[in-house]
Design an enzyme around this catalytic site. Structure first.
Site, mmCIF file in Angstrom:
data_model
loop_
_atom_site.group_PDB
_atom_site.id
_atom_site.type_symbol
_atom_site.label_atom_id
_atom_site.label_comp_id
_atom_site.label_asym_id
_atom_site.label_seq_id
_atom_site.Cartn_x
_atom_site.Cartn_y
_atom_site.Cartn_z
ATOM 1 C CB CYS B 117 -0.918 -0.026 1.224
ATOM 2 S SG CYS B 117 -1.783 1.522 1.548
ATOM 3 N N PRO B 119 0.058 4.563 -0.295
ATOM 4 C CG PRO B 119 -2.148 5.050 -0.890
ATOM 5 C CD PRO B 119 -1.068 4.032 -1.072
ATOM 6 C CB CYS B 120 0.111 2.172 4.031
ATOM 7 S SG CYS B 120 -1.536 1.551 3.656
ATOM 8 C CE LYS B 121 4.874 0.630 0.260
ATOM 9 N NZ LYS B 121 5.595 -0.294 -0.666
ATOM 10 C CG MET B 124 3.278 3.551 7.957
ATOM 11 S SD MET B 124 3.561 1.914 7.295
ATOM 12 C CE MET B 124 4.528 1.168 8.597
#
Lengths: 152, 225
Positions: B117, B119-121, B124
């Site tokens: 993902c 967008p997740c990375k 974070m």
């Protein structure tokens, strides 16, 4: 007692109701095809990605990204060669313009070389993909694919 | 006690009682049968719908760009917002069990992510910054990976992103418990264990980081110190 019986009866239909299937973001555009028999020919499998979404190409830029991949089962009288995938398009999320991705969007065609005996044929398989929209990514999915064609 | 039917032409009392009882039983049986049929019919219809959904369909695609999707993050109502955060006990990257209950009385930011993902990375490293910045105020940040593969890839990715807050590995219940449909999804759990804010997806640019920080500040302000 009557009320209890009514409750039980009402729930009977729910006992084996399967969970709702996750929503697909890619559709297989099924088209019956006719190919030449007994010689190498190519089946074209057309897929459509929902508007506003994209899926990783077969060769994404990062090995962390899940590639789009087709797997077709064997069919009687049909020899299947390795599928040929289209080139992806470069894409970046607006929130991260420096990160370049290689994706499919709208329509894309996967070509499958086959040699088939004369007659009707059906190949079953699935397309594995992982889709994102402009702000979020959806878990990997598998799309059932049923390829119907005739060799003449 | 019965009145003679033949002699008077009037209904026999006992037979009337039995007749009414039989009618009542017949009505009950009919009602129950109808409900059972309705339930079975409903189940059959659902199975048919499932099969239809699984069959590849030809599509006359004429979608235009920007068409609204009823299940996109923007369209979805955060289902858990205002409700108790579902309890969980998961395993971290060292194999240690970690429960949400371990942080009772503290504000907890629960972030669901995956190695695939993007967008997740992106967010974070922001969460790492906020974890350090607001730790003195009691903030706990937990990252929960929804990857299906082994922990090694998750650990390698988290390390590459510079994340030091706890990373937990999903079990087979948590996705349903939190209603996860896409990544990233975040749940701001207040000191009472209630989901104060639930978000999905990522906002554009700096707005994304600012929005997360604003939500964290709301979380810390909720319920006093």
């Amino acid at each position: 007692m009557v009320f209890a019986l009514l409750l039980v009866a009402g729930q009977l239909g729910q006992l084996d109701a399967p969970a709702e299937a996750p929503k697909q973001r890619v559709t297989y555009v099924a088209e019956a095809q006719t190919v030449a028999a007994a010689k190498r020919t190519v089946l074209e499998l057309r897929f459509h990605v929902d508007s506003g979404f994209h899926v990783n190409s077969h060769t994404p830029k990062s090995d962390l990204q899940i590639p789009t991949a087709l797997a077709l089962g064997a069919g009687a009288g049909v020899k299947i060669a390795t599928a040929e995938y289209p080139a992806g398009k470069e894409f970046s999320f607006s929130f991260d313009p420096n990160e370049k991705l290689d994706v499919y969007s709208d329509d894309f065609v996967v070509k499958v070389p086959v040699v088939a005996t004369a007659g009707p044929h059906e190949l079953k398989g699935e397309l594995k993909y992982q889709a994102c929209d402009h702000a979020a990514c959806y878990p990997p999915r598998t799309l059932p694919v049923d390829v119907v064609f005739t060799a003449k | 006690m019965a009145i003679d039917l033949i002699a008077t032409g009037s209904p026999v009392e006992g037979e009337v009682y039995v007749g009414r009882k039989l009618i009542l039983i017949a009505v009950m049986v009919a009602g129950i049968s109808l409900l059972v049929w309705a339930g079975v019919h409903n189940a059959r219809e659902r199975r048919l719908e499932m099969q239809q959904a699984a069959i590849p369909k030809a599509t006359l695609s004429s979608d235009t760009a920007g068409s609204a999707d009823a299940s996109s993050p923007e369209q979805m109502t955060p289902k858990l917002q205002g409700k108790a955060a579902p309890a969980f006990t998961l395993v971290d990257l060292d194999g240690k069990k970690v429960s949400l209950a371990d942080y009772k009385g503290k504000p907890v930011f629960v972030n669901f992510w995956a190695t695939w993902c993007e967008p997740c990375k992106l967010e974070m490293p922001w969460l790492e910054d906020f974890s350090k910045k607001y730790k003195p105020q009691g903030l706990v940040v937990l990252g929960i990976s929804t990857d299906d593969g082994g922990k090694d890839l998750v650990a390698k990715t988290a390390k590459k992103l510079g994340v030091s807050y706890p990373i937990l590995l999903k079990n087979d219940k948590i996705e349903d418990a939190y209603g996860l449909e896409y990544m990233p999804q975040s749940f701001y759990v207040d000191k009472t264990g209630k989901v104060l804010i639930a978000t999905a997806g990522i906002s554009d640019g700096q707005g994304g980081k600012d929005a997360i920080e604003a939500n964290i500040q709301k979380l810390l302000a909720a319920g006093g110190q």
